[in-house]
Design a protein around this motif. Structure first.
Motif, short mmCIF file in Angstrom:
data_model
loop_
_atom_site.label_atom_id
_atom_site.label_comp_id
_atom_site.label_asym_id
_atom_site.label_seq_id
_atom_site.Cartn_x
_atom_site.Cartn_y
_atom_site.Cartn_z
N ALA A 114 0.82 -1.22 0.00
CA ALA A 114 0.00 0.00 0.00
C ALA A 114 0.85 1.27 0.00
O ALA A 114 0.36 2.33 -0.37
N ARG A 115 2.11 1.17 0.41
CA ARG A 115 2.99 2.34 0.36
C ARG A 115 3.36 2.71 -1.07
O ARG A 115 3.74 3.84 -1.35
N GLU A 116 3.27 1.75 -1.98
CA GLU A 116 3.71 1.98 -3.35
C GLU A 116 2.59 1.87 -4.39
O GLU A 116 2.82 2.18 -5.57
N ALA A 117 1.43 1.44 -3.98
CA ALA A 117 0.33 1.26 -4.93
C ALA A 117 -0.99 1.46 -4.22
O ALA A 117 -1.05 1.55 -2.99
N TYR A 118 -2.06 1.55 -4.99
CA TYR A 118 -3.41 1.63 -4.44
C TYR A 118 -4.04 0.24 -4.43
O TYR A 118 -3.67 -0.63 -5.23
N TYR A 119 -5.00 0.07 -3.54
CA TYR A 119 -5.83 -1.12 -3.54
C TYR A 119 -7.26 -0.75 -3.88
O TYR A 119 -7.72 0.35 -3.58
N SER A 120 -7.94 -1.70 -4.49
CA SER A 120 -9.38 -1.58 -4.65
C SER A 120 -10.06 -1.84 -3.31
O SER A 120 -9.41 -2.13 -2.30
N LEU A 121 -11.37 -1.75 -3.32
CA LEU A 121 -12.14 -2.24 -2.18
C LEU A 121 -11.76 -3.69 -1.91
O LEU A 121 -11.50 -4.44 -2.85
N PRO A 122 -11.73 -4.13 -0.67
CA PRO A 122 -11.50 -5.56 -0.42
C PRO A 122 -12.71 -6.37 -0.86
O PRO A 122 -13.85 -5.92 -0.74
N TYR A 123 -12.46 -7.55 -1.40
CA TYR A 123 -13.56 -8.41 -1.85
C TYR A 123 -13.63 -9.73 -1.10
O TYR A 123 -14.57 -10.51 -1.30
N LEU A 124 -12.65 -9.99 -0.23
CA LEU A 124 -12.65 -11.26 0.51
C LEU A 124 -11.87 -11.09 1.80
O LEU A 124 -10.78 -10.51 1.80
N THR A 125 -12.42 -11.57 2.90
CA THR A 125 -11.72 -11.62 4.17
C THR A 125 -11.06 -12.98 4.31
O THR A 125 -11.70 -14.01 4.07
N ASP A 126 -9.80 -12.99 4.70
CA ASP A 126 -9.04 -14.23 4.72
C ASP A 126 -8.06 -14.19 5.88
O ASP A 126 -8.08 -13.27 6.70
N GLY A 127 -7.18 -15.18 5.97
CA GLY A 127 -6.16 -15.22 7.00
C GLY A 127 -5.35 -16.48 6.88
O GLY A 127 -5.76 -17.45 6.23
N LYS A 128 -4.19 -16.49 7.48
CA LYS A 128 -3.28 -17.63 7.36
C LYS A 128 -3.75 -18.81 8.20
O LYS A 128 -4.14 -18.67 9.37
N SER A 129 -3.69 -19.99 7.56
CA SER A 129 -4.22 -21.20 8.17
C SER A 129 -3.39 -22.39 7.71
O SER A 129 -2.87 -22.38 6.59
N PRO A 130 -3.26 -23.43 8.53
CA PRO A 130 -2.45 -24.58 8.11
C PRO A 130 -3.23 -25.62 7.31
O PRO A 130 -4.45 -25.75 7.44
N ILE A 131 -2.51 -26.33 6.48
CA ILE A 131 -3.04 -27.49 5.76
C ILE A 131 -2.00 -28.60 5.85
O ILE A 131 -0.79 -28.34 5.72
N ALA A 132 -2.46 -29.82 6.11
CA ALA A 132 -1.55 -30.95 6.31
C ALA A 132 -2.24 -32.22 5.84
O ALA A 132 -3.42 -32.21 5.46
N ARG A 133 -1.49 -33.33 5.85
CA ARG A 133 -2.12 -34.62 5.57
C ARG A 133 -3.19 -34.88 6.62
O ARG A 133 -2.99 -34.62 7.81
N CYS A 134 -4.31 -35.39 6.18
CA CYS A 134 -5.45 -35.58 7.10
C CYS A 134 -5.07 -36.45 8.29
O CYS A 134 -5.54 -36.22 9.41
N ALA A 135 -4.20 -37.44 8.07
CA ALA A 135 -3.80 -38.33 9.16
C ALA A 135 -3.05 -37.57 10.25
O ALA A 135 -3.03 -38.01 11.42
N ASP A 136 -2.45 -36.43 9.91
CA ASP A 136 -1.65 -35.67 10.86
C ASP A 136 -2.25 -34.32 11.22
O ASP A 136 -1.65 -33.57 12.01
N ALA A 137 -3.38 -33.98 10.65
CA ALA A 137 -3.90 -32.61 10.75
C ALA A 137 -4.09 -32.16 12.19
O ALA A 137 -3.83 -30.99 12.51
N ASP A 138 -4.53 -33.05 13.07
CA ASP A 138 -4.76 -32.67 14.46
C ASP A 138 -3.47 -32.27 15.18
O ASP A 138 -3.52 -31.63 16.23
N ARG A 139 -2.33 -32.64 14.62
CA ARG A 139 -1.05 -32.32 15.25
C ARG A 139 -0.62 -30.88 14.94
O ARG A 139 0.33 -30.38 15.55
N TYR A 140 -1.31 -30.21 13.99
CA TYR A 140 -0.85 -28.90 13.53
C TYR A 140 -1.96 -27.86 13.57
O TYR A 140 -2.22 -27.14 12.61
#
Length: 263
Positions: A114-140
């Motif tokens: 944003a210091r170097e360019a403009y943004y449009s209106l936001p169109y989606l709310t998101d955030g960082k999330s983990p993905i793993a093998r299903c067998a191990d997912a509960d560990r992460y």
């Protein structure tokens, strides 16, 4: 003396007439005018980020939610969309350097950009999330679960995923994988344990790969939004894109394109 005074005036008048008569149409002054004059909307996109932007290696065609949105934006201006290949590391520089008119394809809103360019209106709310093998997912499920010795965290370089890992992962082993298209296959094959990326991507990839599970996309580690990146100083173009996007978010246009990928 009188004759000498008249000659420069006549020369000035003649020069003015020549300048008016010999000049062409005025050059477009704004990005919006340049796009319409050119007949092409140049869109920087990485092509490696389903469901937003993907370059099909077999057809050479781009597809994705934001690819469809780019074509819709171009259509609203009665021009064609031309997709300009870029990477997450060069996305901002390509836009500010004039390689394209707009950057689209799941671009996260960051203050650095944003210091170097403009943004449009936001169109989606998101955030960082983990993905793993299903067998191990509960560990992460938490950062504490992930940031442990022996855990292999895989990340694609140049974007907000790498920035997040650099800021939050200290004890786990970080595996940098250059190709964001094949990165999830590395987890499936057991060459990495977990990836931290946008929740929207974890939902999509877990739907495509039954071996993978998104562990907490509804409770991400961060708050983030996605928007379209525009040249700084081009208020007229930004206002047009904002109005177009506002309508698309409320008349079913965006939802229709997203449904093609999320169902």
């Amino acid at each position: 003396m009188r004759r000498m005074a008249v000659l420069p005036a006549a020369a000035i008048v003649a020069g003015g007439v020549l300048a008016v008569g010999g000049g062409g149409p005025p050059e477009p002054e704004t990005a919006l005018e340049r796009v319409q004059e050119r007949g092409v909307l140049r869109v920087c996109t990485t092509g490696d980020y389903r469901p937003f932007s993907h370059l099909d290696p077999h057809t050479g065609e781009y597809e994705g939610i934001d690819v469809d949105m780019a074509r819709d934006l171009a259509g609203s201006l009665a021009v064609e969309a031309d997709f300009v290949p870029t990477t997450w590391g060069s996305l901002l520089a390509d836009l500010t350097g004039g390689a394209c008119d707009i950057s689209m394809g799941g671009v996260s809103v960051t203050l650095d950009r944003a210091r170097e360019a403009y943004y449009s209106l936001p169109y989606l709310t998101d955030g960082k999330s983990p993905i793993a093998r299903c067998a191990d997912a509960d560990r992460y499920r938490t950062l504490e679960d992930i940031d442990r010795p022996g855990v292999r965290v895989i990340v694609n370089p140049g974007g907000t995923n790498e920035q997040f890992v650099q800021e939050h992962i200290d004890r786990a082993t970080v595996v940098v994988h250059q190709d964001n298209v094949t990165i999830f296959e590395e987890i499936i094959a057991g060459r990495a344990d977990v990836m931290i990326t946008d929740g929207s991507e974890t939902r999509y990839q877990s739907a495509q790969h039954p071996e993978l599970c998104a562990t907490n996309p509804d409770e991400p580690f961060t708050f983030a939004e996605k928007g379209y990146l525009l040249p700084q100083g081009e208020e007229e173009f930004q206002e047009y894109v904002d109005q177009w996007l506002h309508l698309a978010l409320n008349d079913g246009t965006y939802a229709g394109h997203a449904a093609d990928w999320f169902g």
